[in-house]
Design a protein around this motif. Structure first.
Motif, PDB file in Angstrom:
ATOM      1  N   GLY A  76      -3.226  -9.431  -3.659  1.00  0.00           N
ATOM      2  CA  GLY A  76      -2.291 -10.508  -3.347  1.00  0.00           C
ATOM      3  C   GLY A  76      -1.073  -9.932  -2.648  1.00  0.00           C
ATOM      4  N   THR A  77      -0.281 -10.779  -1.997  1.00  0.00           N
ATOM      5  CA  THR A  77       0.863 -10.278  -1.231  1.00  0.00           C
ATOM      6  C   THR A  77       1.919  -9.649  -2.126  1.00  0.00           C
ATOM      7  OG1 THR A  77       1.789 -12.514  -1.283  1.00  0.00           O
ATOM      8  CG2 THR A  77       0.524 -11.896   0.671  1.00  0.00           C
ATOM      9  N   GLY A  78       2.193 -10.258  -3.280  1.00  0.00           N
ATOM     10  CA  GLY A  78       3.182  -9.691  -4.189  1.00  0.00           C
ATOM     11  C   GLY A  78       2.728  -8.368  -4.766  1.00  0.00           C
ATOM     12  N   GLY A  79       1.447  -8.296  -5.152  1.00  0.00           N
ATOM     13  CA  GLY A  79       0.907  -7.053  -5.690  1.00  0.00           C
ATOM     14  C   GLY A  79       0.885  -5.949  -4.661  1.00  0.00           C
ATOM     15  N   LEU A  80       0.645  -6.311  -3.399  1.00  0.00           N
ATOM     16  CA  LEU A  80       0.646  -5.313  -2.328  1.00  0.00           C
ATOM     17  C   LEU A  80       2.033  -4.716  -2.158  1.00  0.00           C
ATOM     18  CD1 LEU A  80      -0.878  -3.908  -0.053  1.00  0.00           C
ATOM     19  CD2 LEU A  80      -0.311  -5.841   1.430  1.00  0.00           C
ATOM     20  N   ALA A  81       3.062  -5.545  -2.214  1.00  0.00           N
ATOM     21  CA  ALA A  81       4.436  -5.045  -2.100  1.00  0.00           C
ATOM     22  C   ALA A  81       4.768  -4.112  -3.255  1.00  0.00           C
ATOM     23  CB  ALA A  81       5.414  -6.220  -2.067  1.00  0.00           C
ATOM     24  N   ASP A  82       4.309  -4.454  -4.456  1.00  0.00           N
ATOM     25  CA  ASP A  82       4.556  -3.593  -5.617  1.00  0.00           C
ATOM     26  C   ASP A  82       3.888  -2.235  -5.442  1.00  0.00           C
ATOM     27  OD1 ASP A  82       6.048  -5.541  -6.853  1.00  0.00           O
ATOM     28  OD2 ASP A  82       4.382  -6.304  -8.059  1.00  0.00           O
ATOM     29  N   LEU A  83       2.652  -2.239  -4.950  1.00  0.00           N
ATOM     30  CA  LEU A  83       1.935  -0.985  -4.756  1.00  0.00           C
ATOM     31  C   LEU A  83       2.620  -0.119  -3.701  1.00  0.00           C
ATOM     32  CD1 LEU A  83      -1.770  -2.232  -4.868  1.00  0.00           C
ATOM     33  CD2 LEU A  83      -0.572  -0.896  -6.605  1.00  0.00           C
ATOM     34  N   LEU A  84       3.090  -0.734  -2.620  1.00  0.00           N
ATOM     35  CA  LEU A  84       3.795   0.025  -1.589  1.00  0.00           C
ATOM     36  C   LEU A  84       5.086   0.619  -2.138  1.00  0.00           C
ATOM     37  CD1 LEU A  84       3.358  -2.311   1.526  1.00  0.00           C
ATOM     38  CD2 LEU A  84       2.204  -0.137   1.090  1.00  0.00           C
ATOM     39  N   ALA A  85       5.814  -0.178  -2.909  1.00  0.00           N
ATOM     40  CA  ALA A  85       7.078   0.304  -3.466  1.00  0.00           C
ATOM     41  C   ALA A  85       6.854   1.448  -4.446  1.00  0.00           C
ATOM     42  CB  ALA A  85       7.814  -0.844  -4.155  1.00  0.00           C
ATOM     43  N   ASP A  86       5.763   1.391  -5.190  1.00  0.00           N
ATOM     44  CA  ASP A  86       5.491   2.426  -6.188  1.00  0.00           C
ATOM     45  C   ASP A  86       5.137   3.772  -5.565  1.00  0.00           C
ATOM     46  OD1 ASP A  86       6.037   0.711  -8.222  1.00  0.00           O
ATOM     47  OD2 ASP A  86       3.950   0.286  -8.741  1.00  0.00           O
ATOM     48  N   THR A  87       4.868   3.801  -4.261  1.00  0.00           N
ATOM     49  CA  THR A  87       4.551   5.079  -3.625  1.00  0.00           C
ATOM     50  C   THR A  87       5.764   6.004  -3.579  1.00  0.00           C
ATOM     51  OG1 THR A  87       5.068   4.276  -1.378  1.00  0.00           O
ATOM     52  CG2 THR A  87       2.799   3.987  -2.168  1.00  0.00           C
ATOM     53  N   ARG A  88       6.945   5.491  -3.893  1.00  0.00           N
ATOM     54  CA  ARG A  88       8.124   6.362  -3.901  1.00  0.00           C
ATOM     55  C   ARG A  88       8.020   7.444  -4.975  1.00  0.00           C
ATOM     56  NH1 ARG A  88      10.100   1.413  -5.881  1.00  0.00           N
ATOM     57  NH2 ARG A  88      10.645   1.427  -8.092  1.00  0.00           N
ATOM     58  N   ALA A  89       7.062   7.307  -5.894  1.00  0.00           N
ATOM     59  CA  ALA A  89       6.897   8.294  -6.962  1.00  0.00           C
ATOM     60  C   ALA A  89       6.283   9.595  -6.459  1.00  0.00           C
ATOM     61  CB  ALA A  89       6.035   7.721  -8.085  1.00  0.00           C
ATOM     62  N   THR A  90       5.781   9.617  -5.219  1.00  0.00           N
ATOM     63  CA  THR A  90       5.197  10.840  -4.670  1.00  0.00           C
ATOM     64  C   THR A  90       5.598  11.007  -3.213  1.00  0.00           C
ATOM     65  OG1 THR A  90       3.136  12.055  -4.266  1.00  0.00           O
ATOM     66  CG2 THR A  90       3.057   9.666  -4.002  1.00  0.00           C
ATOM     67  N   ASP A  91       5.688  12.254  -2.766  1.00  0.00           N
ATOM     68  CA  ASP A  91       5.991  12.535  -1.363  1.00  0.00           C
ATOM     69  C   ASP A  91       4.730  12.702  -0.529  1.00  0.00           C
ATOM     70  OD1 ASP A  91       8.737  12.438  -1.668  1.00  0.00           O
ATOM     71  OD2 ASP A  91       8.904  14.565  -2.160  1.00  0.00           O
ATOM     72  N   ASP A  92       3.574  12.758  -1.185  1.00  0.00           N
ATOM     73  CA  ASP A  92       2.316  13.015  -0.475  1.00  0.00           C
ATOM     74  C   ASP A  92       1.241  12.089  -1.039  1.00  0.00           C
ATOM     75  OD1 ASP A  92       0.064  13.975   0.761  1.00  0.00           O
ATOM     76  OD2 ASP A  92       0.485  16.083   0.372  1.00  0.00           O
ATOM     77  N   LEU A  93       0.909  11.053  -0.279  1.00  0.00           N
ATOM     78  CA  LEU A  93      -0.078  10.062  -0.720  1.00  0.00           C
ATOM     79  C   LEU A  93      -1.181   9.928   0.316  1.00  0.00           C
ATOM     80  CD1 LEU A  93      -1.008   7.623  -2.543  1.00  0.00           C
ATOM     81  CD2 LEU A  93       0.391   6.187  -1.042  1.00  0.00           C
ATOM     82  N   ASP A  94      -2.406   9.872  -0.162  1.00  0.00           N
ATOM     83  CA  ASP A  94      -3.564   9.620   0.694  1.00  0.00           C
ATOM     84  C   ASP A  94      -4.421   8.570  -0.007  1.00  0.00           C
ATOM     85  OD1 ASP A  94      -5.800   9.575   2.268  1.00  0.00           O
ATOM     86  OD2 ASP A  94      -6.347  11.670   1.971  1.00  0.00           O
ATOM     87  N   ALA A  95      -4.309   7.317   0.438  1.00  0.00           N
ATOM     88  CA  ALA A  95      -5.034   6.216  -0.204  1.00  0.00           C
ATOM     89  C   ALA A  95      -5.928   5.525   0.814  1.00  0.00           C
ATOM     90  CB  ALA A  95      -4.058   5.209  -0.810  1.00  0.00           C
ATOM     91  N   ARG A  96      -7.147   5.183   0.384  1.00  0.00           N
ATOM     92  CA  ARG A  96      -8.085   4.474   1.249  1.00  0.00           C
ATOM     93  C   ARG A  96      -8.786   3.384   0.448  1.00  0.00           C
ATOM     94  NH1 ARG A  96     -11.036   9.284   4.839  1.00  0.00           N
ATOM     95  NH2 ARG A  96      -9.113  10.423   5.344  1.00  0.00           N
ATOM     96  N   VAL A  97      -8.920   2.229   1.102  1.00  0.00           N
ATOM     97  CA  VAL A  97      -9.623   1.100   0.493  1.00  0.00           C
ATOM     98  C   VAL A  97     -10.654   0.613   1.505  1.00  0.00           C
ATOM     99  CG1 VAL A  97      -9.418  -1.171  -0.559  1.00  0.00           C
ATOM    100  CG2 VAL A  97      -7.527   0.461  -0.755  1.00  0.00           C
ATOM    101  N   ALA A  98     -11.901   0.561   1.097  1.00  0.00           N
ATOM    102  CA  ALA A  98     -12.957   0.159   2.026  1.00  0.00           C
ATOM    103  C   ALA A  98     -12.811  -1.301   2.437  1.00  0.00           C
ATOM    104  CB  ALA A  98     -14.330   0.400   1.401  1.00  0.00           C
ATOM    105  N   ASP A  99     -12.387  -2.161   1.509  1.00  0.00           N
ATOM    106  CA  ASP A  99     -12.271  -3.600   1.789  1.00  0.00           C
ATOM    107  C   ASP A  99     -11.070  -4.151   1.039  1.00  0.00           C
ATOM    108  OD1 ASP A  99     -12.531  -6.286   2.245  1.00  0.00           O
ATOM    109  OD2 ASP A  99     -14.401  -6.533   1.135  1.00  0.00           O
ATOM    110  N   LEU A 100     -10.036  -4.551   1.783  1.00  0.00           N
ATOM    111  CA  LEU A 100      -8.816  -5.095   1.193  1.00  0.00           C
ATOM    112  C   LEU A 100      -8.662  -6.550   1.610  1.00  0.00           C
ATOM    113  CD1 LEU A 100      -6.067  -4.670  -0.314  1.00  0.00           C
ATOM    114  CD2 LEU A 100      -5.103  -4.047   1.910  1.00  0.00           C
ATOM    115  N   ARG A 101      -8.610  -7.456   0.645  1.00  0.00           N
ATOM    116  CA  ARG A 101      -8.443  -8.877   0.945  1.00  0.00           C
ATOM    117  C   ARG A 101      -6.960  -9.237   0.885  1.00  0.00           C
ATOM    118  NH1 ARG A 101     -11.103 -13.864   0.335  1.00  0.00           N
ATOM    119  NH2 ARG A 101     -12.919 -12.771   1.192  1.00  0.00           N
TER     120      ARG A 101
END
Length: 223
Positions: A76-101
């Motif tokens: 969902g749009t709100g959950g996506l914003a939360d996930l993006l904001a939570d990336t501040r916990a690391t300086d090095d992120l590599d995330a992949r999703v095969a299918d994102l709705r």
């Protein structure tokens, strides 16, 4: 007396080293399990890896490197914003999703990287997925990009007539905005994404593999 004090100090240091070693060994798997459980609320997780040295950083929610692989996700749009904001916990992120709705649109091969405070993301949109997300008779595709803006061409069959119009998606003041590509179109601006924790700085598009196109965006995490 001094000998006993020295032995006591050595014992304390030894115990401390053992505790830190155990924490270094056990803390990352615990953090990985917690992150996996959170991600599983929105989709199927294939792999989660968290690295931190010293591992005590994890007590404050920080990590040196995070790797995530998901088969699919529906945040969902709100959950996506939360996930993006939570990336501040690391300086090095590599995330992949095969299918994102996102709403009604399926994004394929979604990739998100973070280096420092900078986020870089991309996703592929296929023509079948685009047709499935739009009302019958509608078609939308990018026709130009540059300078932080992305121009879309939209067509629709209405009462036997073929209508066409353009709209611009632009990154402005950290937000992602949509406006008609006409004089004074800014008066009809629609906000696609805005979150005080994440600033979008650029958007672009290029031909994707097969039939479709790949969208890309960059941004930064605040705080």
């Amino acid at each position: 007396m001094w000998r006993r004090a020295g032995l006591a100090a050595a014992l304390v240091i030894g115990i401390g080293v053992v505790v830190l070693a155990l924490f270094q060994l056990l803390a990352p798997p615990i953090a990985e399990r917690r992150l996996r459980q959170r991600l599983e609320r929105s989709g199927r997780v294939e792999r989660v890896e968290i690295s931190a040295f010293p591992a005590i950083e994890l007590l404050w929610g920080d990590a040196d490197r995070v790797v995530v692989r998901m088969r699919d996700s529906r945040p969902g749009t709100g959950g996506l914003a939360d996930l993006l904001a939570d990336t501040r916990a690391t300086d090095d992120l590599d995330a992949r999703v095969a299918d994102l709705r996102v709403l009604t649109l399926d994004l394929r091969d979604v990739r998100l990287r973070k280096r420092g405070a900078t986020l870089m993301g991309s996703a592929t949109v296929t023509e079948p997925d685009l047709r499935a997300a739009l009302p019958p008779g509608f078609d939308v595709r990018p026709v130009a990009s540059g300078g932080g803006a992305l121009v879309f061409q939209g067509t629709a069959d209405v009462l036997g007539s073929r209508l066409s119009a353009r709209a611009v998606v632009v990154a402005r003041d950290g937000r992602l905005l949509l406006a008609p590509d006409v004089p004074f179109g800014g008066l009809l601006t629609l906000t696609l994404f805005a979150d005080p924790r994440v600033a979008i700085t650029d958007v672009s598009a290029r031909p994707g593999p097969g039939v479709g196109f790949t969208l890309a965006a960059t941004g930064r995490v605040k705080g």
